[in-house]
Design a protein around this motif. Structure first.
Motif, PDB file in Angstrom:
ATOM      1  N   GLN A 133       0.826  -1.208   0.000  1.00  9.37           N
ATOM      2  CA  GLN A 133       0.000   0.000   0.000  1.00  9.37           C
ATOM      3  C   GLN A 133       0.860   1.258   0.000  1.00  9.37           C
ATOM      4  O   GLN A 133       0.577   2.222  -0.714  1.00  9.37           O
ATOM      5  CB  GLN A 133      -0.962   0.018   1.190  1.00  9.37           C
ATOM      6  CG  GLN A 133      -1.944   1.177   1.153  1.00  9.37           C
ATOM      7  CD  GLN A 133      -2.796   1.184  -0.111  1.00  9.37           C
ATOM      8  OE1 GLN A 133      -3.414   0.200  -0.452  1.00  9.37           O
ATOM      9  NE2 GLN A 133      -2.815   2.308  -0.819  1.00  9.37           N
ATOM     10  N   SER A 134       1.933   1.255   0.767  1.00  6.58           N
ATOM     11  CA  SER A 134       2.848   2.403   0.783  1.00  6.58           C
ATOM     12  C   SER A 134       3.480   2.617  -0.580  1.00  6.58           C
ATOM     13  O   SER A 134       3.665   3.760  -1.020  1.00  6.58           O
ATOM     14  CB  SER A 134       3.948   2.204   1.830  1.00  6.58           C
ATOM     15  OG  SER A 134       3.416   2.208   3.121  1.00  6.58           O
ATOM     16  N   ALA A 171       1.299   6.866  -6.673  1.00  9.41           N
ATOM     17  CA  ALA A 171       0.203   7.796  -6.946  1.00  9.41           C
ATOM     18  C   ALA A 171       0.620   9.250  -6.741  1.00  9.41           C
ATOM     19  O   ALA A 171       0.174  10.141  -7.466  1.00  9.41           O
ATOM     20  CB  ALA A 171      -0.984   7.473  -6.042  1.00  9.41           C
ATOM     21  N   LYS A 172       1.482   9.488  -5.778  1.00 12.19           N
ATOM     22  CA  LYS A 172       1.869  10.856  -5.465  1.00 12.19           C
ATOM     23  C   LYS A 172       3.091  11.326  -6.235  1.00 12.19           C
ATOM     24  O   LYS A 172       3.305  12.516  -6.396  1.00 12.19           O
ATOM     25  CB  LYS A 172       2.120  10.987  -3.961  1.00 12.19           C
ATOM     26  CG  LYS A 172       0.847  10.837  -3.157  1.00 12.19           C
ATOM     27  CD  LYS A 172       1.121  10.886  -1.685  1.00 12.19           C
ATOM     28  CE  LYS A 172      -0.155  10.643  -0.892  1.00 12.19           C
ATOM     29  NZ  LYS A 172       0.100  10.495   0.524  1.00 12.19           N
ATOM     30  N   TYR A 231       2.106   1.793  -3.494  1.00  4.02           N
ATOM     31  CA  TYR A 231       1.072   2.356  -4.364  1.00  4.02           C
ATOM     32  C   TYR A 231       0.837   3.830  -4.043  1.00  4.02           C
ATOM     33  O   TYR A 231       0.636   4.640  -4.950  1.00  4.02           O
ATOM     34  CB  TYR A 231      -0.230   1.565  -4.254  1.00  4.02           C
ATOM     35  CG  TYR A 231      -0.216   0.277  -5.039  1.00  4.02           C
ATOM     36  CD1 TYR A 231       0.108   0.252  -6.391  1.00  4.02           C
ATOM     37  CD2 TYR A 231      -0.534  -0.930  -4.425  1.00  4.02           C
ATOM     38  CE1 TYR A 231       0.119  -0.928  -7.114  1.00  4.02           C
ATOM     39  CE2 TYR A 231      -0.524  -2.124  -5.152  1.00  4.02           C
ATOM     40  CZ  TYR A 231      -0.200  -2.109  -6.488  1.00  4.02           C
ATOM     41  OH  TYR A 231      -0.192  -3.276  -7.203  1.00  4.02           O
ATOM     42  N   ASP A 232       0.869   4.178  -2.757  1.00  7.74           N
ATOM     43  CA  ASP A 232       0.724   5.582  -2.372  1.00  7.74           C
ATOM     44  C   ASP A 232       1.858   6.416  -2.955  1.00  7.74           C
ATOM     45  O   ASP A 232       1.644   7.518  -3.460  1.00  7.74           O
ATOM     46  CB  ASP A 232       0.698   5.737  -0.851  1.00  7.74           C
ATOM     47  CG  ASP A 232      -0.553   5.160  -0.222  1.00  7.74           C
ATOM     48  OD1 ASP A 232      -1.537   4.872  -0.942  1.00  7.74           O
ATOM     49  OD2 ASP A 232      -0.545   4.963   1.017  1.00  7.74           O
ATOM     50  N   TYR A 233       3.063   5.875  -2.900  1.00  6.47           N
ATOM     51  CA  TYR A 233       4.227   6.572  -3.458  1.00  6.47           C
ATOM     52  C   TYR A 233       4.047   6.780  -4.953  1.00  6.47           C
ATOM     53  O   TYR A 233       4.268   7.870  -5.473  1.00  6.47           O
ATOM     54  CB  TYR A 233       5.500   5.765  -3.170  1.00  6.47           C
ATOM     55  CG  TYR A 233       6.742   6.370  -3.765  1.00  6.47           C
ATOM     56  CD1 TYR A 233       7.471   7.327  -3.067  1.00  6.47           C
ATOM     57  CD2 TYR A 233       7.183   5.995  -5.027  1.00  6.47           C
ATOM     58  CE1 TYR A 233       8.601   7.896  -3.623  1.00  6.47           C
ATOM     59  CE2 TYR A 233       8.316   6.555  -5.586  1.00  6.47           C
ATOM     60  CZ  TYR A 233       9.028   7.500  -4.884  1.00  6.47           C
ATOM     61  OH  TYR A 233      10.139   8.058  -5.438  1.00  6.47           O
ATOM     62  N   LYS A 253       9.392  13.680  -3.686  1.00  3.92           N
ATOM     63  CA  LYS A 253       9.276  12.221  -3.589  1.00  3.92           C
ATOM     64  C   LYS A 253      10.054  11.554  -4.714  1.00  3.92           C
ATOM     65  O   LYS A 253      10.748  10.573  -4.503  1.00  3.92           O
ATOM     66  CB  LYS A 253       7.813  11.778  -3.671  1.00  3.92           C
ATOM     67  CG  LYS A 253       7.054  11.886  -2.397  1.00  3.92           C
ATOM     68  CD  LYS A 253       5.657  11.360  -2.633  1.00  3.92           C
ATOM     69  CE  LYS A 253       4.740  11.682  -1.500  1.00  3.92           C
ATOM     70  NZ  LYS A 253       4.970  10.927  -0.318  1.00  3.92           N
ATOM     71  N   GLY A 294       7.061  10.114   3.237  1.00  2.00           N
ATOM     72  CA  GLY A 294       5.606  10.188   3.134  1.00  2.00           C
ATOM     73  C   GLY A 294       5.024  11.573   3.019  1.00  2.00           C
ATOM     74  O   GLY A 294       4.016  11.774   2.354  1.00  2.00           O
ATOM     75  N   GLN A 337       8.018   5.398   4.522  1.00  2.00           N
ATOM     76  CA  GLN A 337       7.368   6.338   5.431  1.00  2.00           C
ATOM     77  C   GLN A 337       8.190   7.610   5.601  1.00  2.00           C
ATOM     78  O   GLN A 337       7.639   8.686   5.796  1.00  2.00           O
ATOM     79  CB  GLN A 337       7.134   5.700   6.799  1.00  2.00           C
ATOM     80  CG  GLN A 337       5.959   4.763   6.832  1.00  2.00           C
ATOM     81  CD  GLN A 337       5.763   4.131   8.196  1.00  2.00           C
ATOM     82  OE1 GLN A 337       6.694   3.998   8.984  1.00  2.00           O
ATOM     83  NE2 GLN A 337       4.541   3.724   8.472  1.00  2.00           N
ATOM     84  N   SER A 371       5.377  15.908  -4.352  1.00  2.49           N
ATOM     85  CA  SER A 371       5.528  14.940  -5.446  1.00  2.49           C
ATOM     86  C   SER A 371       6.905  15.022  -6.095  1.00  2.49           C
ATOM     87  O   SER A 371       7.532  14.008  -6.362  1.00  2.49           O
ATOM     88  CB  SER A 371       4.456  15.166  -6.506  1.00  2.49           C
ATOM     89  OG  SER A 371       3.198  14.858  -5.976  1.00  2.49           O
TER      90      SER A 371
END
Length: 147
Positions: free
Chosen positions: A23-24, A30-31, A26-28, A106, A99, A96, A103
């Protein structure tokens, strides 16, 4: 019986941690548009491990079942379960750490260098292979024992 319960808890813990890591990732993605290909490698390897662990969980759900002795023997210090946990925890911690970054930041702060990422993913692959070999050995013992 205590060994069986310990194994079941190890598997459940790793399933939860692997789901969190995926999940982390996928979050990465996405952002951070155009996230590195390496994140896809992480997702692929961790998702594969998670699938394997879910299968193991179904097979080891009965703490009184002594048929999985080889697999249970893997739940030791410095064994594959611990190795998986350590790698997943390291990946999660690094993800994290970036997090809250923007963008662009990241994308620039991808937390893994090539050689280190290769080492982490190889550890997961080897650990998963050890678990699958132990499972195959247990299954072979069961089938030979029936004849």
């Amino acid at each position: 019986m205590a060994e069986a319960i310990g194994l079941a808890l190890s598997i459940v813990s790793l399933i939860k941690l692997s789901a969190t890591v995926v999940q982390s990732c996928y979050d990465y993605v996405a952002k951070a548009k155009q996230a590195p290909e390496d994140i896809q490698r992480i997702i692929s390897e961790v998702a594969s491990l998670q699938t394997t662990l879910e299968q193991l969980q179904r097979l080891t759900s009965d703490p009184n079942d002594e048929r999985m002795s080889l697999l249970r023997s893997m739940d030791v210090q410095h064994g594959p379960f611990e190795a998986c946990h350590n790698v997943l925890a390291e990946i999660q911690k690094k993800l994290q750490s970036i997090g809250d970054a923007s963008s662009v930041r990241k994308r620039l702060l991808f937390p893994f260098q090539g050689a280190k990422l290769d080492e982490l993913l190889q550890t997961l692959e080897k650990s998963k292979a050890s678990l699958l070999l132990a499972l195959a050995g247990d299954q072979t013992k069961r089938s030979v024992g029936r004849h």
